[in-house]
Design a protein around this motif. Sequence first.
Motif, PDB file in Angstrom:
ATOM      1  N   PHE A 112       0.792  -1.226   0.000  1.00 50.32           N
ATOM      2  CA  PHE A 112       0.000   0.000   0.000  1.00 50.32           C
ATOM      3  C   PHE A 112       0.826   1.278   0.000  1.00 50.32           C
ATOM      4  O   PHE A 112       0.336   2.333  -0.391  1.00 50.32           O
ATOM      5  CB  PHE A 112      -0.955   0.001   1.199  1.00 50.32           C
ATOM      6  N   SER A 113       2.064   1.223   0.468  1.00 50.39           N
ATOM      7  CA  SER A 113       2.855   2.451   0.582  1.00 50.39           C
ATOM      8  C   SER A 113       4.332   2.108   0.717  1.00 50.39           C
ATOM      9  O   SER A 113       4.713   0.930   0.768  1.00 50.39           O
ATOM     10  CB  SER A 113       2.405   3.269   1.794  1.00 50.39           C
ATOM     11  N   ASN A 114       5.150   3.146   0.832  1.00 51.36           N
ATOM     12  CA  ASN A 114       6.581   2.966   1.070  1.00 51.36           C
ATOM     13  C   ASN A 114       6.919   2.888   2.547  1.00 51.36           C
ATOM     14  O   ASN A 114       8.099   2.805   2.915  1.00 51.36           O
ATOM     15  CB  ASN A 114       7.367   4.109   0.425  1.00 51.36           C
ATOM     16  N   ASN A 115       5.898   2.938   3.398  1.00 46.82           N
ATOM     17  CA  ASN A 115       6.139   2.795   4.824  1.00 46.82           C
ATOM     18  C   ASN A 115       6.648   1.387   5.117  1.00 46.82           C
ATOM     19  O   ASN A 115       6.388   0.444   4.373  1.00 46.82           O
ATOM     20  CB  ASN A 115       4.857   3.062   5.611  1.00 46.82           C
ATOM     21  N   LEU A 116       7.379   1.246   6.206  1.00 48.45           N
ATOM     22  CA  LEU A 116       7.946  -0.048   6.566  1.00 48.45           C
ATOM     23  C   LEU A 116       6.917  -0.890   7.310  1.00 48.45           C
ATOM     24  O   LEU A 116       6.125  -0.371   8.110  1.00 48.45           O
ATOM     25  CB  LEU A 116       9.182   0.150   7.443  1.00 48.45           C
ATOM     26  N   LEU A 117       6.920  -2.180   7.061  1.00 44.16           N
ATOM     27  CA  LEU A 117       5.992  -3.096   7.709  1.00 44.16           C
ATOM     28  C   LEU A 117       6.771  -4.265   8.291  1.00 44.16           C
ATOM     29  O   LEU A 117       7.527  -4.939   7.582  1.00 44.16           O
ATOM     30  CB  LEU A 117       4.956  -3.607   6.708  1.00 44.16           C
ATOM     31  N   TYR A 118       6.587  -4.486   9.592  1.00 48.19           N
ATOM     32  CA  TYR A 118       7.180  -5.638  10.267  1.00 48.19           C
ATOM     33  C   TYR A 118       6.058  -6.413  10.948  1.00 48.19           C
ATOM     34  O   TYR A 118       5.067  -5.832  11.395  1.00 48.19           O
ATOM     35  CB  TYR A 118       8.231  -5.198  11.294  1.00 48.19           C
ATOM     36  N   ILE A 119       6.219  -7.724  11.001  1.00 46.91           N
ATOM     37  CA  ILE A 119       5.142  -8.566  11.523  1.00 46.91           C
ATOM     38  C   ILE A 119       5.676  -9.550  12.552  1.00 46.91           C
ATOM     39  O   ILE A 119       6.872  -9.835  12.606  1.00 46.91           O
ATOM     40  CB  ILE A 119       4.444  -9.349  10.388  1.00 46.91           C
ATOM     41  N   THR A 128       0.115 -12.490  14.096  1.00 45.88           N
ATOM     42  CA  THR A 128      -0.559 -11.910  15.255  1.00 45.88           C
ATOM     43  C   THR A 128      -0.444 -10.393  15.338  1.00 45.88           C
ATOM     44  O   THR A 128      -1.261  -9.744  15.986  1.00 45.88           O
ATOM     45  CB  THR A 128       0.009 -12.502  16.565  1.00 45.88           C
ATOM     46  N   CYS A 129       0.584  -9.831  14.704  1.00 48.97           N
ATOM     47  CA  CYS A 129       0.828  -8.393  14.865  1.00 48.97           C
ATOM     48  C   CYS A 129       1.469  -7.819  13.614  1.00 48.97           C
ATOM     49  O   CYS A 129       2.286  -8.483  12.967  1.00 48.97           O
ATOM     50  CB  CYS A 129       1.744  -8.165  16.069  1.00 48.97           C
ATOM     51  N   GLN A 130       1.085  -6.590  13.285  1.00 47.17           N
ATOM     52  CA  GLN A 130       1.683  -5.841  12.189  1.00 47.17           C
ATOM     53  C   GLN A 130       2.133  -4.488  12.719  1.00 47.17           C
ATOM     54  O   GLN A 130       1.332  -3.751  13.299  1.00 47.17           O
ATOM     55  CB  GLN A 130       0.669  -5.659  11.049  1.00 47.17           C
ATOM     56  N   VAL A 131       3.398  -4.171  12.524  1.00 41.08           N
ATOM     57  CA  VAL A 131       3.959  -2.911  12.989  1.00 41.08           C
ATOM     58  C   VAL A 131       4.223  -2.035  11.773  1.00 41.08           C
ATOM     59  O   VAL A 131       5.053  -2.375  10.923  1.00 41.08           O
ATOM     60  CB  VAL A 131       5.255  -3.135  13.793  1.00 41.08           C
ATOM     61  N   HIS A 132       3.522  -0.914  11.693  1.00 38.03           N
ATOM     62  CA  HIS A 132       3.642   0.022  10.581  1.00 38.03           C
ATOM     63  C   HIS A 132       4.564   1.155  11.014  1.00 38.03           C
ATOM     64  O   HIS A 132       4.246   1.895  11.954  1.00 38.03           O
ATOM     65  CB  HIS A 132       2.272   0.589  10.205  1.00 38.03           C
ATOM     66  N   ILE A 133       5.692   1.298  10.345  1.00 36.09           N
ATOM     67  CA  ILE A 133       6.664   2.340  10.687  1.00 36.09           C
ATOM     68  C   ILE A 133       6.570   3.426   9.628  1.00 36.09           C
ATOM     69  O   ILE A 133       6.776   3.167   8.436  1.00 36.09           O
ATOM     70  CB  ILE A 133       8.092   1.763  10.745  1.00 36.09           C
ATOM     71  N   LEU A 134       6.240   4.631  10.049  1.00 36.72           N
ATOM     72  CA  LEU A 134       5.983   5.722   9.112  1.00 36.72           C
ATOM     73  C   LEU A 134       6.357   7.055   9.730  1.00 36.72           C
ATOM     74  O   LEU A 134       6.623   7.138  10.936  1.00 36.72           O
ATOM     75  CB  LEU A 134       4.526   5.730   8.673  1.00 36.72           C
ATOM     76  N   SER A 138       2.579  12.651   9.358  1.00 42.99           N
ATOM     77  CA  SER A 138       2.305  12.540   7.922  1.00 42.99           C
ATOM     78  C   SER A 138       0.811  12.325   7.702  1.00 42.99           C
ATOM     79  O   SER A 138       0.043  12.070   8.645  1.00 42.99           O
ATOM     80  CB  SER A 138       3.079  11.366   7.319  1.00 42.99           C
ATOM     81  N   LEU A 139       0.383  12.399   6.449  1.00 46.52           N
ATOM     82  CA  LEU A 139      -1.022  12.164   6.126  1.00 46.52           C
ATOM     83  C   LEU A 139      -1.459  10.775   6.570  1.00 46.52           C
ATOM     84  O   LEU A 139      -2.538  10.615   7.161  1.00 46.52           O
ATOM     85  CB  LEU A 139      -1.250  12.329   4.618  1.00 46.52           C
ATOM     86  N   GLN A 140      -0.628   9.762   6.311  1.00 45.16           N
ATOM     87  CA  GLN A 140      -1.009   8.400   6.696  1.00 45.16           C
ATOM     88  C   GLN A 140      -1.098   8.251   8.204  1.00 45.16           C
ATOM     89  O   GLN A 140      -1.970   7.550   8.719  1.00 45.16           O
ATOM     90  CB  GLN A 140      -0.026   7.391   6.119  1.00 45.16           C
TER      91      GLN A 140
END
Length: 203
Positions: A112-119, A128-134, A138-140
């Motif tokens: 969905f974006s250039n943001n970082l995703l760790y699970i 069990t978990c999704q960590v969105h690093i942004l 920002s707008l998001q």
Amino acid sequence: MTEIKTERLMLTPLGQDYLDKELPIIGLKRGTVQIVPHQEAWAPAAEKIIAQLKGIFGTAALDIQHIGSTAIAGIQAKPILDIAVGTASLEGLEPVLAQLEAAGFQKAHNRFSNNLLYIIQSEDNIRTCQVHILVYDSLQWHNYVDFRDYMNAFPEKAREYEALKARLAQECGNVQTAYTDGKHDYMERVLEEAKQWTDEKRK
């Protein structure tokens, strides 16, 4: 930075018997789209992960928030905890990300974006978990936080969203992209409502 030992949140893999048990439900197998009744355990489990992330990120995290449907009071949701980590920039995070991986988080593709995703995901593909690093502010970032707060402020909106999710979960045939894309028009409209509501509160 202090090394964090992350406890794997494999609380209750989904199964046919889960409705017969008074157990928290956290975790969804990859390739499955399923929503479950809201669990009181979601909030404290999210707080536990947030505390771990604060220890890993230190001052690199300007804010960490529990977001997504599991952060909306009372509604059914996919039993995966979403956490947003706001940073000043996505540059220069390599030492922190190495610590994150050492603690058991796995880097994942973010379509969905250039943001970082760790699970957090088990060997048998139960996530069990999704960590969105942004980037913080920002707008998001505001979309995540404003949407959650708007839903919690207006329970009728949350029930409307819940009904849409339930219908899409039935119709999507366990195809995650179909489930997510089916929410697109609704999310565009409600995010604008949430933004206007937030802007009014700030006046």
